[in-house]
Design an enzyme around this catalytic site. Structure first.
Site, PDB file in Angstrom:
ATOM      1  N   ARG A 539     -49.077 -34.080  -4.133  1.00  0.00           N
ATOM      2  CA  ARG A 539     -49.505 -32.724  -4.442  1.00  0.00           C
ATOM      3  C   ARG A 539     -51.001 -32.673  -4.688  1.00  0.00           C
ATOM      4  O   ARG A 539     -51.579 -33.612  -5.242  1.00  0.00           O
ATOM      5  CB  ARG A 539     -48.796 -32.202  -5.696  1.00  0.00           C
ATOM      6  N   SER A 600     -49.526 -43.287  -9.212  1.00  0.00           N
ATOM      7  CA  SER A 600     -48.356 -43.884  -9.875  1.00  0.00           C
ATOM      8  C   SER A 600     -47.917 -45.181  -9.208  1.00  0.00           C
ATOM      9  O   SER A 600     -46.765 -45.336  -8.760  1.00  0.00           O
ATOM     10  CB  SER A 600     -47.200 -42.876  -9.894  1.00  0.00           C
ATOM     11  N   ASP A 654     -49.137 -41.961 -14.949  1.00  0.00           N
ATOM     12  CA  ASP A 654     -48.297 -40.784 -15.202  1.00  0.00           C
ATOM     13  C   ASP A 654     -47.888 -40.667 -16.670  1.00  0.00           C
ATOM     14  O   ASP A 654     -47.684 -39.566 -17.199  1.00  0.00           O
ATOM     15  CB  ASP A 654     -47.052 -40.781 -14.301  1.00  0.00           C
TER      16      ASP A 654
END
Length: 914
Positions: A539, A600, A654
């Site tokens: 994203r 991540s 994260d």
């Protein structure tokens, strides 16, 4: 007006046609219309449901008595059992020796002996009855070649009782001609135990007290469908069925099933039943031992059918419709016509001859049509009984269908009792009427083996099997039930590993500095870009931080497989192209906005904007990236794309993003926790304690990488053989041991290995190995959340498991539920021990007596499992009582959090410049 009287008040004139008309008119009284049957069905169903929901409320027309039989047989029951039957066959008592060999073993017929109960015992003191029963029991056992082994006994006691356990039953009232004093309100099992002990000859354990109806259900022949209804029409009548336990208010239980005895013999609804009660029913009731009670039973039970026929015949004789108007003394004597007489009259080959024999035995002189008319009387009485019984059974079937929320109910009904055995027309009328009243139910009828005596042995055997299986289940799950001492040890071990990791010593916790030095204070303002890369979709986000709050716009982009498997340059060029596309669509082209990069994958950070990729995971294999600074690789791609103006400020884990996202809402949030596919935590440590970073003042967010906790063997004492199996089959054996006991990637696999083990022990699925359960990862962790959901009925749980190809019983479903609970509870408790270690470390760092702190949390397991979060919180309260910990669920920690890390960095940089 008596409908059988002639207009002149005289009886019949001796003409056969007149006699036939008079008999037909009389027998019209025993006709029950379909509408009346439906009214009885509805009234009985309403009464059943009232009694289930409010057992202490106004007296219901029926008693819905839980029997504490929670399981039906599945064919594996084995062993020798003694059965004592009292009340099932009227004025007799039966003792049986039953050997069960399972479905695979040879069929062995029970040995039995029947003892006639003297009238004075049936009507005498209660203790006398049980002493008599104990003597008969010992007399029977004396005939068998027994060693001095303990014997397991099932007690069939066929009278209305209030059970409070499988072996605890209080007599409510006598029926069927018994009237022993001093017994109502007494525990009949204890009475029997005391009587057996007085005999002193045998060691006998009374395992279960069973209604004859329950014995009938449990003794039903195993077929393709479950036998979950028992129906007895003997001297009396009754039914039982397997009800969902959550519907039985008196049990206060929300899982599993329990057999409920309907005790419908006492049903009497003035609106539904009243119009059907004839003069003959009233006379019979008045002359019974219990006038006004058991009204429904007196229209159906075998103890009463013959007497109803006698009353009708006496009446018709008085009206001169039969026997020339000359009754015999025997015909006028109550009890002179019995069920066996009706059976003889209903015999299809010799029924009329049977009627002649009966009439001769009664001393009656018969005319040419008398025998046939007497047959018609018998048929009318037994047909009414069968149709009334069908209405009651249809109410039970409707209750089953409604309770299980089924469109179509498929069930087997086990039948027992002399009426079924001696009156074959009874079952055919019953079956036909049930089809009419319950069209949505596919009902098969199966005779109970050995009149229910074998079923009582099966109840006892099932209880023994379940007890043995319960022991094996508890032994298997015991290592997952962590106590306070074990959790304290985990907490202490983690504290030690944290300290060693912070000091750069060998530790299973790497304690990586993230170079995030502060959490949001609410003064952050501006527009920021965020990039969230952690899988084949990623994203790009625009995060606007204003006084009114945070507003996020984002777009998802895919990464083709050729890019994830290609060169690193190709991967990062694709990422920058997507960022440029997003900027264009948002009208941001040419603007140089600060960017936070959530990456991540395992990294070692050397600064807020420096992260060395240790190794790819999640299917990525882009070349020339491992060992490289991914921020540098991104900046080089930006430089290659001349049109892009991007200021990469921070690379973010994260877990850190989660903490920062929640920290914007709550300034006390200084811990981040992820419990999803994997698990990790971070927290704000005193900089003076971080050996890898210079400086003694201020704070530093530490990425614990706690999934690897225990890789040094410190968790071996808590690890089970199931954990070892999961670990060995993983892509990284011996690593991430803590994560493999907690996170969503592994819990389903742990459950699967436990289910395989319990199946091998014969505890689950009748010991039959299923192919689907052999498949790795077939049992998803999401199934734990669904199975443990309080809102899902056990029927839906069974549906989830059956979709996996696991055909199971109600017992299996409950055991699978317990396995899931044990595995997820251990995971939550271990996670709570880790959080307790972290918050205690923060409290001690600051020299506080009491600490108030918040933990930001993300991850599907934590968010979707119905009990995980509350178990974590409870464990933290238990292990860190001086810390008040609030858990906050993160919203978009990997996007919003990355932007807030960037925003805080910009704020700190600006204040430094000032």
């Amino acid at each position: 007006m008596d409908p059988t009287a002639s207009p002149s008040g005289e009886g019949a004139l001796g003409c056969p046609e007149d006699s036939i008309r008079l008999v037909e008119t009389c027998l019209q009284l025993f006709t029950v219309t379909d509408a009346q049957l439906q009214q009885i069905q509805a009234a009985l169903l309403a009464s059943m449901e009232q009694a289930l929901q409010d057992p202490e409320g106004p007296a219901s027309a029926v008693r819905m008595l839980p029997t504490y039989v929670g399981s039906i047989p599945h064919g594996t029951e084995q062993g020798d059992f003694v059965v004592l039957e009292l009340g099932a066959t009227g004025a007799s008592l039966r003792v049986l020796w039953v050997t069960l060999t399972g479905t695979e073993g040879p069929r062995l017929e029970p040995r039995s002996q029947e003892f006639v109960i003297p009238q004075e015992v049936m009507l005498g003191p209660g203790q006398q009855l049980f002493d008599f029963a104990a003597r008969c029991l010992c007399e029977f056992l004396d005939t068998l070649p027994l060693c001095q082994q303990p014997l397991q006994l099932g007690f069939s006691f066929s009278f209305p009782c209030h059970q409070t356990g499988l072996d605890k039953s209080t007599l409510i009232s006598w029926t069927k001609g018994f009237w022993c004093s001093g017994m109502e309100g007494q525990d009949v099992v204890q009475m029997l135990r005391d009587a057996i002990r007085k005999q002193g000859a045998y060691s006998i354990d009374v395992v279960a007290v069973v209604n004859d109806t329950v014995g009938t259900m449990m003794g039903g022949q195993l077929g393709p469908g479950p036998c979950e209804v028992g129906l007895v029409v003997d001297t009396g009548t009754n039914a039982c069925y397997m009800e969902e336990a959550r519907h039985v208010a008196v049990l206060d239980e929300d899982r599993g099933r329990v057999c409920v005895s309907v005790e419908w013999g006492s049903f009497h609804d003035a609106g539904a039943l009243g119009p059907l009660l004839t003069t003959f029913d009233h006379v019979l009731d008045h002359g019974s031992l219990n006038p006004g009670a058991q009204r429904f039973e007196k229209m159906i039970g075998g103890l009463y059918l013959g007497e109803l026929v006698r009353l009708v015949l006496a009446h018709l004789t008085e009206r001169r419709a039969l026997f020339g108007g000359c009754p015999s003394p025997a015909l006028l004597c109550p009890g002179s016509i019995l069920l066996e007489h009706l059976a003889a009259m209903e015999d299809p080959s010799s029924g009329e001859a049977g009627a002649h024999v009966l009439l001769q035995d009664l001393g009656l002189s018969t005319g040419m049509v008398d025998a046939k008319l007497v047959q018609q009387v018998g048929w009318a009485v037994s047909t009414r009984a069968a149709r009334l019984c069908a209405a009651a059974l249809s109410a039970v079937l409707a209750r089953l269908q409604r309770g299980r929320e089924l469109q179509t109910l498929r069930v087997a009904v086990a039948t027992g009792g002399q009426v079924f055995e001696r009156l074959p027309r009874f079952l055919s009328v019953l079956r036909e009427t049930v089809q009419l009243l319950a069209p949505q139910c596919e009902v098969s009828f199966t005779p109970s083996e050995d009149g229910g005596g074998r079923g009582v042995a099966v109840v006892t055997a099932v209880a023994a099997r379940l007890a043995a299986h319960r022991r094996l289940l508890e032994e298997t799950l015991a290592p997952f039930r962590l106590g306070h001492r074990e959790l304290e040890a985990v907490q202490a071990q983690m504290r030690g590993a944290m300290s060693r990791g912070l000091h750069g010593e060998a530790s299973s916790l790497r304690m990586l500095p993230t170079y995030v030095r502060a959490t949001p204070d609410g003064s952050e303002r501006g527009d920021f870009l965020a990039l969230d890369l952690g899988g084949t979709n990623f994203r790009v986000l625009l995060v606007r931080v204003a006084a009114q709050g945070v507003r996020i716009t984002n777009q998802v982009y895919s990464i083709p497989e050729g890019v994830t498997q290609g060169s690193g340059q190709q991967l990062f060029d694709h990422i920058v192209d997507c960022i440029v596309d997003f900027q264009r669509k948002q009208g941001l082209s040419g603007q140089s906005l600060p960017l936070g990069f959530t990456f991540s994958f395992p990294c070692q950070q050397l600064g807020l904007d420096q992260g060395i990729l240790l190794n790819w995971t999640k299917g990525f294999k882009a070349s020339d990236c491992e060992g490289q600074d991914v921020v540098k690789l991104l900046r080089e791609a930006i430089h290659r794309r001349q049109a892009a103006k991007l200021n990469v400020v921070a690379i973010v884990n994260d877990t850190v993003g989660t903490m920062m996202s929640c920290g914007y809402e709550d300034s006390r949030c200084e811990v981040g926790l992820i419990v999803g596919t994997g698990t990790n935590a971070c927290y704000m440590e005193e900089l003076r304690n971080v050996a890898a970073v210079a400086g003694d003042s201020g704070h530093m967010c530490i990425n614990m990488e706690w999934g690897a906790f225990g890789d040094d063997g410190s968790l071996d004492a808590l690890s089970t053989s199931f954990d070892a199996s999961v670990d060995q089959a993983s892509i990284n054996p011996g690593k991430q041991r803590f994560e493999k006991m907690i996170s969503g990637m592994y819990l389903g696999e742990i459950v699967r290995h436990i289910l395989l083990h319990l199946t091998q022990l014969g505890v689950l699925f009748r010991g039959q190995q299923t192919q689907s359960l052999q498949a790795r990862d077939i049992f998803k962790t999401k199934f734990l959340s669904e199975i443990e959901s309080d809102s899902l009925a056990l029927r839906q749980v069974r549906a989830i498991l059956e979709d996996l190809g696991l055909p199971l019983t109600s017992d299996d479903a409950l055991m699978v539920l317990e396995v899931c609970q044990a595995v997820s509870q251990r995971a939550a408790r271990l996670c709570g021990a880790g959080v307790a270690a972290v918050v205690e470390k923060i409290r001690e760092n600051r020299g506080l007596e009491e600490l108030s702190v918040s933990v930001g949390v993300d991850g599907t397991l934590y968010k979707l499992h119905p009990h995980f979060s509350s178990l974590v919180a409870a464990t933290v309260r238990e292990l860190a009582p001086r810390c008040t910990v609030t858990f906050l669920q993160s919203e978009d920690g990997s996007g919003k959090g990355a932007a807030l890390v960037t925003a805080v960095a910009c704020r700190l940089a600006q204040s430094t410049r000032v």
